[in-house]
Design a protein around this motif. Structure first.
Motif, PDB file in Angstrom:
ATOM      1  N   ASN A   1     -16.487 -59.530 -14.022  1.00 30.66           N
ATOM      2  CA  ASN A   1     -15.115 -60.002 -14.194  1.00 30.66           C
ATOM      3  C   ASN A   1     -14.934 -60.235 -15.686  1.00 30.66           C
ATOM      4  O   ASN A   1     -15.545 -61.135 -16.264  1.00 30.66           O
TER       5      ASN A   1
ATOM      6  N   GLN B   1     -13.438 -56.400 -12.729  1.00 26.03           N
ATOM      7  CA  GLN B   1     -12.361 -57.185 -12.137  1.00 26.03           C
ATOM      8  C   GLN B   1     -11.606 -57.932 -13.247  1.00 26.03           C
ATOM      9  O   GLN B   1     -12.135 -58.136 -14.326  1.00 26.03           O
ATOM     10  N   GLU B   2     -10.406 -58.355 -12.913  1.00 26.07           N
ATOM     11  CA  GLU B   2      -9.494 -58.967 -13.893  1.00 26.07           C
ATOM     12  C   GLU B   2      -9.391 -58.084 -15.143  1.00 26.07           C
ATOM     13  O   GLU B   2      -9.603 -58.523 -16.268  1.00 26.07           O
TER      14      GLU B   2
ATOM     15  N   ARG C   1      -6.847 -55.548  -6.360  1.00 25.30           N
ATOM     16  CA  ARG C   1      -7.921 -56.382  -5.824  1.00 25.30           C
ATOM     17  C   ARG C   1      -8.939 -55.620  -4.970  1.00 25.30           C
ATOM     18  O   ARG C   1      -9.959 -56.191  -4.610  1.00 25.30           O
TER      19      ARG C   1
ATOM     20  N   TYR D   1     -11.739 -58.082  -6.131  1.00 27.32           N
ATOM     21  CA  TYR D   1     -11.472 -59.369  -6.763  1.00 27.32           C
ATOM     22  C   TYR D   1     -10.735 -60.247  -5.758  1.00 27.32           C
ATOM     23  O   TYR D   1      -9.546 -60.098  -5.537  1.00 27.32           O
TER      24      TYR D   1
ATOM     25  N   GLY E   1     -18.254 -57.422  -6.956  1.00 24.14           N
ATOM     26  CA  GLY E   1     -17.156 -58.101  -7.610  1.00 24.14           C
ATOM     27  C   GLY E   1     -17.197 -59.595  -7.568  1.00 24.14           C
ATOM     28  O   GLY E   1     -18.165 -60.225  -7.123  1.00 24.14           O
ATOM     29  N   ASP E   2     -16.103 -60.156  -8.070  1.00 16.59           N
ATOM     30  CA  ASP E   2     -15.895 -61.595  -8.088  1.00 16.59           C
ATOM     31  C   ASP E   2     -15.274 -61.960  -6.742  1.00 16.59           C
ATOM     32  O   ASP E   2     -14.076 -61.774  -6.534  1.00 16.59           O
TER      33      ASP E   2
END
Length: 277
Positions: free
Chosen positions: A11, A38-39, A95, A114, A153-154
């Motif tokens: 992330n 992510q993000e 996401r 995410y 992922g987160d």
């Protein structure tokens, strides 16, 4: 002979800011074959400029500009990719991103995801419940599609007390709610394991926990506030969830924690795993 495959997830908390702070140097020296981000919080053009032409990039941006966003970057082009998750009226943009990669004579399916951070008793938590429901429904389909599948992922949930340094102070907060953790019981529970919901487990393997064993952490996220990083008061919320066949090929697992607070380029640390297919 086994084919080595190094897969990482991070992330970035904004990929442009991460590259300004040193992500490019980390990536250049890490030998990653597939990178889940992510993000992203940037455009596809931004990603292409930052990563360079040697990377094949898939990117799913969030509906709201400058928010969320997931990507997959790889040395080899994906054969197919998918972004749909949940019901038609559910907005999962930015996401959930799936892709299939040819590795030797096998297809490896990789997901960059995410999960919402959530906030108790607010619409943010309602969206998190919807996402976790959709994820629970999709995981068996991903596993049926490929015996070698990986969700990265987160995931914004610390599954067990081992996964959060200050777990007692967070049992009523999003990220460590009993109901959230029950989803992870199902994700990683085996059908014949009585500890998990009377055999309702989906059978995915938490690679980080399996590799580290019954120890605290290793944490992957630390609050920017106070001395959380310096005192290692962290959370393990960044995961490699693998199907059993893929998990059996793991040869190394690492959390690339920065040497010092001022050398961080994200509030998360990359999680890097070597697979040998």
């Amino acid at each position: 002979m086994a084919t080595p495959l190094r897969i990482a997830t991070i992330n970035t908390n904004g990929v442009r800011a991460a590259f300004r702070k040193g992500m490019g140097e980390w990536l250049a020296g890490r030998g990653v074959d597939i990178l889940a981000i992510q993000e992203v919080r940037a455009s596809t053009d931004d990603l292409e400029q930052l990563l360079g032409p040697e990377w094949n990039i898939l990117h799913d941006a969030a509906t709201a500009k400058g928010r969320a966003g997931v990507a997959l970057a790889s040395r080899n082009r994906a054969s197919i990719h998918r972004v749909e998750l949940g019901a038609e009226d559910f907005d999962s943009a930015g996401r959930w991103l799936e892709a299939d990669y040819e590795v030797g004579d096998r297809i490896v399916t990789v997901v960059s995801t995410y999960v919402h951070s959530g906030e108790v008793d607010t619409p943010k938590q309602d969206e998190k419940w919807k996402f976790l429901d959709a994820m629970e429904e999709r995981l068996p389909e991903v596993a049926a599609h490929s015996a070698y599948a990986l969700v990265l992922g987160d995931l914004n949930v610390g599954h067990r007390t081992l996964d959060i340094k200050n777990w007692r102070g967070n049992v009523k907060r999003a990220g460590f709610l009993p109901r959230e953790r029950a989803y992870f019981d199902r994700f990683v529970g085996a059908e014949d394991d009585p500890r998990y919901n009377d055999g309702a487990g989906l059978g995915w393997i938490d690679v980080g926990r399996k590799w580290a064993g019954e120890v605290d952490g290793p944490y992957t996220w630390w609050s920017q506030r106070g001395q959380a990083f310096d005192t290692n008061t962290g959370w393990r919320i960044d995961y490699h969830l693998a199907t059993p066949a893929l998990a059996a090929t793991v040869t190394d697992y690492a959390v690339d924690r920065a040497p010092a607070w001022d050398q961080r380029w994200s509030d998360h640390a990359p999680v890097v795993v070597d697979y040998a297919l």
